[in-house]
Design an enzyme around this catalytic site. Structure first.
Site, short mmCIF file in Angstrom:
data_model
loop_
_atom_site.label_atom_id
_atom_site.label_comp_id
_atom_site.label_asym_id
_atom_site.label_seq_id
_atom_site.Cartn_x
_atom_site.Cartn_y
_atom_site.Cartn_z
N CYS A 111 0.80 -1.22 0.00
CA CYS A 111 0.00 0.00 0.00
C CYS A 111 0.84 1.28 0.00
O CYS A 111 0.31 2.36 -0.25
CB CYS A 111 -0.96 0.00 1.19
SG CYS A 111 -2.15 -1.36 1.16
N HIS A 253 -3.03 7.20 2.59
CA HIS A 253 -3.47 5.93 2.02
C HIS A 253 -4.84 5.58 2.58
O HIS A 253 -5.06 5.61 3.79
CB HIS A 253 -2.46 4.83 2.35
CG HIS A 253 -3.01 3.46 2.13
ND1 HIS A 253 -3.58 3.07 0.92
CD2 HIS A 253 -3.11 2.38 2.96
CE1 HIS A 253 -4.00 1.82 1.03
NE2 HIS A 253 -3.72 1.38 2.25
N ASN A 283 -10.28 0.11 0.00
CA ASN A 283 -8.82 0.20 0.06
C ASN A 283 -8.27 -0.37 -1.24
O ASN A 283 -8.33 -1.57 -1.47
CB ASN A 283 -8.31 -0.58 1.27
CG ASN A 283 -6.80 -0.58 1.38
OD1 ASN A 283 -6.08 -0.24 0.45
ND2 ASN A 283 -6.30 -0.99 2.55
#
Length: 332
Positions: A111, A253, A283
């Site tokens: 990520c 993020h 996500n």
């Protein structure tokens, strides 16, 4: 060293299939309220056949168009879900974009990948190795999720975001003002796909490696995400000389709304200045920051000259932050 890497264009892509919380609740022990209250996620997009490379090409095309160019000197693709374990996906993406012959490679920082990709591309530009670059974060997490695991299936979505960088001056809008990067491999097992690599490889007698699904230990990941993003973003603020109150937009993020608000609180950044995009896309790992930037542009939340702080955390463990004064660019 000379010049700076400057943001010149932004493009994104999402697959067609919209997956709501209600759809997931039909086969998982969960419901919309449970998912929203714990993550802030209301829906996500999953691919029905489009690969990571397909989404990367679409986002890349849009970023190039937004930048008003059809060529760059470098393609960097950040992804956890490449089209194949070997070769890298970036050269194929470059070829399909009409960029065959340019340098192209993948980055696997989970990520945090988009921030790492930006840092790598900016380093190439400032060293004078290239004059421009295309940085893409693209993922198809739906291909690595256990469909019966509600702790991961409700969180992740598929998508891609891309930016074009050009060589410019460090004092102009859009120039990236430094990076803070870090890792902690001692905690690698907190976020992991155990099988498929050289430690647990496929064999004739067991062609499907055990542990082929993505796994994550939610509670410690939450804690480390808040700690590391806060520390990294704080270090970047110190480097730029910006005060928390002077940050116009914080784009972290998009892992979990509670994580984003906790980081903003610890940094003492007004929560209203935190960009939230996971409610509509989940996500999306390495794609989450460019997707969030695109949404912020579309909703008029970013104006030329705004102070924008970016920060990410991911498996590895890895983390990273950067900052820029928002330029007058197009997002497609």
């Amino acid at each position: 060293m000379s010049g700076a890497g400057v943001l010149a264009g932004l493009g994104t892509a999402l697959p067609a299939r919209l997956v709501t919380n209600e759809e997931l609740s039909r086969h998982l022990d969960t419901d919309d309220e449970w998912i929203r209250s714990r993550t802030g996620i209301g829906q996500r997009y999953w691919s029905d056949g489009a690969s990571t490379g397909d989404l990367a090409v679409e986002a890349g095309q849009r970023a190039l168009k937004a930048a008003g160019t059809d060529t760059v000197d470098l393609v960097v693709l950040a992804t956890t879900t490449p089209d194949h374990p070997c070769p890298a996906t970036a050269p194929d993406v470059a070829d399909r974009l009409g960029l065959s012959g340019v340098a192209a490679y993948d980055i696997a920082a989970v990520c945090s990948g988009f921030i790492y990709g930006l840092a790598s591309a900016v380093a190439h530009i400032t060293a004078g190795l290239v004059g421009s670059a295309l940085v893409i974060g693209a993922e198809t997490y739906s291909t690595i999720l256990d469909p019966l695991d509600r702790t991961t299936s409700v969180i992740f979505g598929d998508g891609a975001g891309a930016v074009v960088l050009r060589s410019g001056s460090v004092d102009e809008r859009g120039a990236f003002l430094g990076f803070d990067l870090g890792s902690d491999g001692a905690l690698k097992d907190l976020i992991v796909i155990p099988g498929g690599g050289s430690r647990e490889r496929a064999a004739a007698e067991r062609p499907q490696p055990a542990g082929a699904y993505f796994t994550m230990q939610g509670k410690p990941v939450f804690r480390h995400a808040v700690t590391r993003m806060t520390s990294s973003a704080g270090a970047l603020l110190d480097r730029t000389g910006w005060s928390p109150a002077s940050v116009d937009r914080f784009v972290g993020h998009q892992a979990n709304a509670r994580i984003l608000h906790a980081v903003a609180d610890q940094l003492r950044i007004d929560g209203a200045r935190t960009v939230i995009d996971l409610d509509r896309v989940g996500n999306t790992s390495a794609a989450s920051i460019p997707l969030a930037l695109s949404r912020a542009c579309g909703e008029g939340l970013l104006s030329p000259g705004d102070r924008v702080l970016l920060s990410a955390f991911g498996g590895g463990l890895t983390w990273g932050s950067t900052a820029l004064l928002w330029p007058d660019i197009t997002a497609l």
